[in-house]
Design a protein around this motif. Structure first.
Motif, PDB file in Angstrom:
ATOM      1  N   GLY A   1       0.635  -1.139  -0.335  1.00 19.33           N
ATOM      2  CA  GLY A   1       0.006   0.091   0.157  1.00 19.33           C
ATOM      3  C   GLY A   1       0.718   1.016  -0.253  1.00 19.33           C
ATOM      4  O   GLY A   1       0.417   3.015  -0.627  1.00 19.33           O
ATOM      5  N   LYS A   2       2.039   1.688   0.226  1.00 16.73           N
ATOM      6  CA  LYS A   2       3.011   1.927   0.420  1.00 16.73           C
ATOM      7  C   LYS A   2       3.907   2.129  -0.696  1.00 16.73           C
ATOM      8  O   LYS A   2       4.683   3.322  -0.778  1.00 16.73           O
ATOM      9  CB  LYS A   2       3.967   2.108   1.880  1.00 16.73           C
ATOM     10  N   ILE A   3       2.941   1.922  -1.857  1.00 19.61           N
ATOM     11  CA  ILE A   3       4.246   2.097  -3.731  1.00 19.61           C
ATOM     12  C   ILE A   3       3.696   3.011  -3.954  1.00 19.61           C
ATOM     13  O   ILE A   3       3.090   3.352  -4.163  1.00 19.61           O
ATOM     14  CB  ILE A   3       4.078   0.477  -4.453  1.00 19.61           C
ATOM     15  N   SER A   4       4.454   4.051  -4.112  1.00 17.70           N
ATOM     16  CA  SER A   4       4.737   5.246  -4.867  1.00 17.70           C
ATOM     17  C   SER A   4       3.931   4.920  -5.923  1.00 17.70           C
ATOM     18  O   SER A   4       3.815   4.341  -6.976  1.00 17.70           O
ATOM     19  CB  SER A   4       5.933   6.213  -4.404  1.00 17.70           C
ATOM     20  N   GLU A   5       3.504   6.523  -6.464  1.00 18.18           N
ATOM     21  CA  GLU A   5       3.353   6.465  -8.144  1.00 18.18           C
ATOM     22  C   GLU A   5       4.374   6.210  -8.866  1.00 18.18           C
ATOM     23  O   GLU A   5       5.561   7.595  -8.588  1.00 18.18           O
ATOM     24  CB  GLU A   5       2.057   7.577  -8.196  1.00 18.18           C
ATOM     25  N   GLY A   6       4.303   5.640 -10.074  1.00 22.08           N
ATOM     26  CA  GLY A   6       5.290   6.080 -10.742  1.00 22.08           C
ATOM     27  C   GLY A   6       6.896   4.797 -10.409  1.00 22.08           C
ATOM     28  O   GLY A   6       7.966   4.750 -10.614  1.00 22.08           O
ATOM     29  N   ALA A   7       6.366   3.738  -9.137  1.00 19.31           N
ATOM     30  CA  ALA A   7       7.364   3.027  -8.734  1.00 19.31           C
ATOM     31  C   ALA A   7       7.917   1.205  -9.797  1.00 19.31           C
ATOM     32  O   ALA A   7       8.062   1.382  -9.513  1.00 19.31           O
ATOM     33  CB  ALA A   7       6.580   2.531  -7.709  1.00 19.31           C
ATOM     34  N   VAL A   8       6.436   1.298 -10.967  1.00 16.36           N
ATOM     35  CA  VAL A   8       6.511   0.392 -11.434  1.00 16.36           C
ATOM     36  C   VAL A   8       7.118   0.928 -13.168  1.00 16.36           C
ATOM     37  O   VAL A   8       6.239   2.002 -13.573  1.00 16.36           O
ATOM     38  CB  VAL A   8       5.552  -0.874 -11.598  1.00 16.36           C
ATOM     39  N   VAL A   9       8.770   0.343 -13.509  1.00 14.78           N
ATOM     40  CA  VAL A   9       8.076   1.601 -14.964  1.00 14.78           C
ATOM     41  C   VAL A   9       8.553   0.373 -16.315  1.00 14.78           C
ATOM     42  O   VAL A   9       9.832  -0.634 -15.817  1.00 14.78           O
ATOM     43  CB  VAL A   9       9.862   2.318 -14.471  1.00 14.78           C
ATOM     44  N   PRO A  10       7.901   0.226 -16.506  1.00 12.59           N
ATOM     45  CA  PRO A  10       8.282  -0.984 -17.596  1.00 12.59           C
ATOM     46  C   PRO A  10       8.801  -0.463 -18.827  1.00 12.59           C
ATOM     47  O   PRO A  10       8.938   0.658 -19.508  1.00 12.59           O
ATOM     48  CB  PRO A  10       6.632  -1.419 -18.127  1.00 12.59           C
ATOM     49  N   SER A  11       9.885  -1.292 -19.543  1.00 14.78           N
ATOM     50  CA  SER A  11      10.376  -1.126 -20.815  1.00 14.78           C
ATOM     51  C   SER A  11       9.752  -0.294 -21.576  1.00 14.78           C
ATOM     52  O   SER A  11       8.210  -1.285 -22.347  1.00 14.78           O
ATOM     53  CB  SER A  11      11.486  -2.030 -21.060  1.00 14.78           C
ATOM     54  N   ALA A  12      10.441  -0.044 -22.888  1.00 13.95           N
ATOM     55  CA  ALA A  12       9.330   0.261 -23.818  1.00 13.95           C
ATOM     56  C   ALA A  12       8.653  -0.414 -24.586  1.00 13.95           C
ATOM     57  O   ALA A  12       7.740  -1.066 -25.064  1.00 13.95           O
ATOM     58  CB  ALA A  12      10.384   1.400 -24.924  1.00 13.95           C
ATOM     59  N   ASP A  13       9.817  -1.715 -25.042  1.00 14.99           N
ATOM     60  CA  ASP A  13       9.870  -2.980 -25.177  1.00 14.99           C
ATOM     61  C   ASP A  13       9.199  -3.701 -25.401  1.00 14.99           C
ATOM     62  O   ASP A  13       8.031  -4.771 -25.348  1.00 14.99           O
ATOM     63  CB  ASP A  13      11.150  -3.624 -26.152  1.00 14.99           C
ATOM     64  N   GLY A  14       8.686  -4.407 -23.476  1.00 10.97           N
ATOM     65  CA  GLY A  14       7.896  -4.712 -22.704  1.00 10.97           C
ATOM     66  C   GLY A  14       8.595  -5.980 -22.220  1.00 10.97           C
ATOM     67  O   GLY A  14       7.941  -7.170 -22.034  1.00 10.97           O
ATOM     68  N   LYS A  15       9.776  -5.333 -22.417  1.00 13.62           N
ATOM     69  CA  LYS A  15      10.445  -7.238 -22.094  1.00 13.62           C
ATOM     70  C   LYS A  15      10.553  -7.021 -20.526  1.00 13.62           C
ATOM     71  O   LYS A  15      11.561  -7.736 -19.655  1.00 13.62           O
ATOM     72  CB  LYS A  15      11.661  -7.402 -23.442  1.00 13.62           C
ATOM     73  N   SER A  16      11.000  -6.561 -19.926  1.00 12.82           N
ATOM     74  CA  SER A  16      11.766  -5.399 -18.929  1.00 12.82           C
ATOM     75  C   SER A  16      10.635  -4.667 -17.868  1.00 12.82           C
ATOM     76  O   SER A  16       9.918  -4.156 -18.878  1.00 12.82           O
ATOM     77  CB  SER A  16      12.875  -5.299 -19.522  1.00 12.82           C
ATOM     78  N   VAL A  17      11.100  -4.740 -16.684  1.00 18.67           N
ATOM     79  CA  VAL A  17      10.241  -4.073 -16.050  1.00 18.67           C
ATOM     80  C   VAL A  17      11.411  -3.772 -14.706  1.00 18.67           C
ATOM     81  O   VAL A  17      11.771  -4.591 -13.948  1.00 18.67           O
ATOM     82  CB  VAL A  17       8.777  -4.501 -15.028  1.00 18.67           C
ATOM     83  N   GLU A  18      10.891  -2.336 -14.190  1.00 20.66           N
ATOM     84  CA  GLU A  18      11.886  -2.040 -12.657  1.00 20.66           C
ATOM     85  C   GLU A  18      10.937  -1.804 -11.751  1.00 20.66           C
ATOM     86  O   GLU A  18       9.612  -1.339 -12.035  1.00 20.66           O
ATOM     87  CB  GLU A  18      12.573  -0.752 -12.964  1.00 20.66           C
ATOM     88  N   ILE A  19      10.825  -2.367 -10.085  1.00 22.28           N
ATOM     89  CA  ILE A  19      10.537  -2.114  -9.273  1.00 22.28           C
ATOM     90  C   ILE A  19      10.562  -1.813  -8.128  1.00 22.28           C
ATOM     91  O   ILE A  19      12.002  -2.287  -7.857  1.00 22.28           O
ATOM     92  CB  ILE A  19       9.324  -3.324  -9.450  1.00 22.28           C
ATOM     93  N   LYS A  20      10.386  -0.661  -7.891  1.00 21.56           N
ATOM     94  CA  LYS A  20      10.857   0.266  -6.246  1.00 21.56           C
ATOM     95  C   LYS A  20       9.740  -0.402  -5.442  1.00 21.56           C
ATOM     96  O   LYS A  20       8.359   0.355  -5.333  1.00 21.56           O
ATOM     97  CB  LYS A  20      10.733   1.903  -6.420  1.00 21.56           C
ATOM     98  N   LEU A  21      10.220  -0.897  -3.970  1.00 22.23           N
ATOM     99  CA  LEU A  21       9.049  -1.343  -2.913  1.00 22.23           C
ATOM    100  C   LEU A  21       9.722  -1.339  -1.962  1.00 22.23           C
ATOM    101  O   LEU A  21      11.157  -0.396  -1.613  1.00 22.23           O
ATOM    102  CB  LEU A  21       8.898  -2.909  -3.332  1.00 22.23           C
TER     103      LEU A  21
ATOM    104  N   VAL B   1      14.036  -8.924 -14.424  1.00 20.14           N
ATOM    105  CA  VAL B   1      12.572  -8.088 -13.768  1.00 20.14           C
ATOM    106  C   VAL B   1      13.842  -7.604 -12.421  1.00 20.14           C
ATOM    107  O   VAL B   1      14.516  -8.423 -11.790  1.00 20.14           O
ATOM    108  CB  VAL B   1      11.645  -9.230 -12.891  1.00 20.14           C
ATOM    109  N   THR B   2      13.268  -5.879 -12.538  1.00 19.37           N
ATOM    110  CA  THR B   2      14.757  -5.377 -11.734  1.00 19.37           C
ATOM    111  C   THR B   2      13.903  -4.746 -10.367  1.00 19.37           C
ATOM    112  O   THR B   2      12.991  -4.742 -10.832  1.00 19.37           O
ATOM    113  CB  THR B   2      15.478  -4.775 -12.339  1.00 19.37           C
ATOM    114  N   ILE B   3      13.730  -5.442  -8.872  1.00 20.03           N
ATOM    115  CA  ILE B   3      13.370  -5.068  -8.168  1.00 20.03           C
ATOM    116  C   ILE B   3      14.226  -4.131  -6.782  1.00 20.03           C
ATOM    117  O   ILE B   3      15.206  -4.963  -6.862  1.00 20.03           O
ATOM    118  CB  ILE B   3      13.044  -5.939  -7.223  1.00 20.03           C
ATOM    119  N   THR B   4      13.606  -2.984  -6.725  1.00 13.17           N
ATOM    120  CA  THR B   4      14.753  -2.600  -5.795  1.00 13.17           C
ATOM    121  C   THR B   4      14.255  -2.218  -4.165  1.00 13.17           C
ATOM    122  O   THR B   4      12.954  -1.687  -4.443  1.00 13.17           O
ATOM    123  CB  THR B   4      15.521  -1.463  -6.547  1.00 13.17           C
ATOM    124  N   TYR B   5      14.741  -2.115  -3.581  1.00 19.71           N
ATOM    125  CA  TYR B   5      13.952  -0.978  -1.802  1.00 19.71           C
ATOM    126  C   TYR B   5      14.847  -0.359  -1.752  1.00 19.71           C
ATOM    127  O   TYR B   5      15.670  -0.199  -1.222  1.00 19.71           O
ATOM    128  CB  TYR B   5      14.463  -2.511  -0.470  1.00 19.71           C
TER     129      TYR B   5
END
Length: 252
Positions: free
Chosen positions: A142-162, A245-249
């Motif tokens: 519930g504390k995930i901020s807006e823009g924390a999920v950033v997918p790539s343009a080709d849709g093959k990768s995604v970055e998530i900040k938690l 998939v790249t996940i950072t905290y």
């Protein structure tokens, strides 16, 4: 010897003769007039009473086994009366936590309260408490901020900040916790008899929770929660077609 002019009398009582003796034949001898005939009435009545009681017990057991009548209850059986009030709903809270790890701990609390210069047998209270509890490590989605999920343009990768994992409150399991030993002085026992103390064990409960919480911080439970959350999201996003998939905290 009889004197002159006196009628001679028998000096000894007369012996019984054959006519006065009871007959020795098989006929029963009649009791003397005015005396009740001997009989086994009391003994016979007692035997009848015992036999009737045994018959009643057999009948009751038989009816209980066969189920003809409902079970007979003990009139002095222990009964429990619950006069508790119904639960009151005070609030509802939506949760968005992902519990990623849980640690189970056990701690021994040896707490003693006494007074200086007072013998322990008079004023002393020592409690040896074994506490068992658990602590959860979770990630609050519930504390995930807006823009924390950033997918790539080709849709093959995604970055998530938690947000960084957090530790929940310590849950002391009273079914597995117990007082191992307790010592109380004379004055302590007298005071409990006079006024009582229903919250006497609250101090050891609180100490057990504090020690379990401290142990959870040093146990690496949050790092385990990070790893488990990362694995869960990677498996989910890979199934959706993302290859990387790249996940950072973020810092707490």
């Amino acid at each position: 010897m009889a004197r002159d002019g006196e009628t001679p009398k028998s000096e000894f009582p007369g012996y019984p003769t054959a006519d006065t003796l009871p007959s020795r034949s098989g006929d029963p001898t009649e009791p003397p007039a005015g005396r009740p005939a001997p009989s086994g009435g009391p003994v016979r009545g007692l035997l009848w009473l015992l036999g009737a009681a045994a018959l009643v017990v057999v009948v009751l057991l038989g009816t209980q086994v066969t189920g003809i009548f409902p079970d007979f209850r003990n009139p002095f059986a222990k009964e429990q009366t619950d006069r508790s009030q119904p639960p009151l709903l005070k609030s509802i809270q939506d949760l968005s936590r992902y519990v990623a790890a849980e640690g189970n701990f056990q701690v021994v609390v040896d707490l003693q309260n006494d007074r200086n210069n007072v013998p322990e047998f008079l004023l002393n209270q020592r409690t040896l408490f074994v506490g068992a509890g658990s602590v959860e490590a979770y990630v609050d989605f519930g504390k995930i901020s807006e823009g924390a999920v950033v997918p790539s343009a080709d849709g093959k990768s995604v970055e998530i900040k938690l947000p960084a994992p957090q530790l929940g409150q310590t849950n002391l399991d009273m079914d597995k916790s117990y007082v191992f030993a307790e010592e109380r002085g004379l004055f302590n026992r007298i005071g409990e008899l006079v006024k009582g103390d229903p919250n006497r064990q609250q101090q050891v409960y609180r100490m057990a929770e504090e020690r379990i919480t401290a142990a959870a911080r040093d146990s690496g439970l949050t790092q385990r929660a990070e790893e488990n959350t990362r694995k869960m999201l990677e498996g989910l996003l890979h199934s959706l077609g993302y290859e990387k998939v790249t996940i950072t905290y973020t810092a707490p």
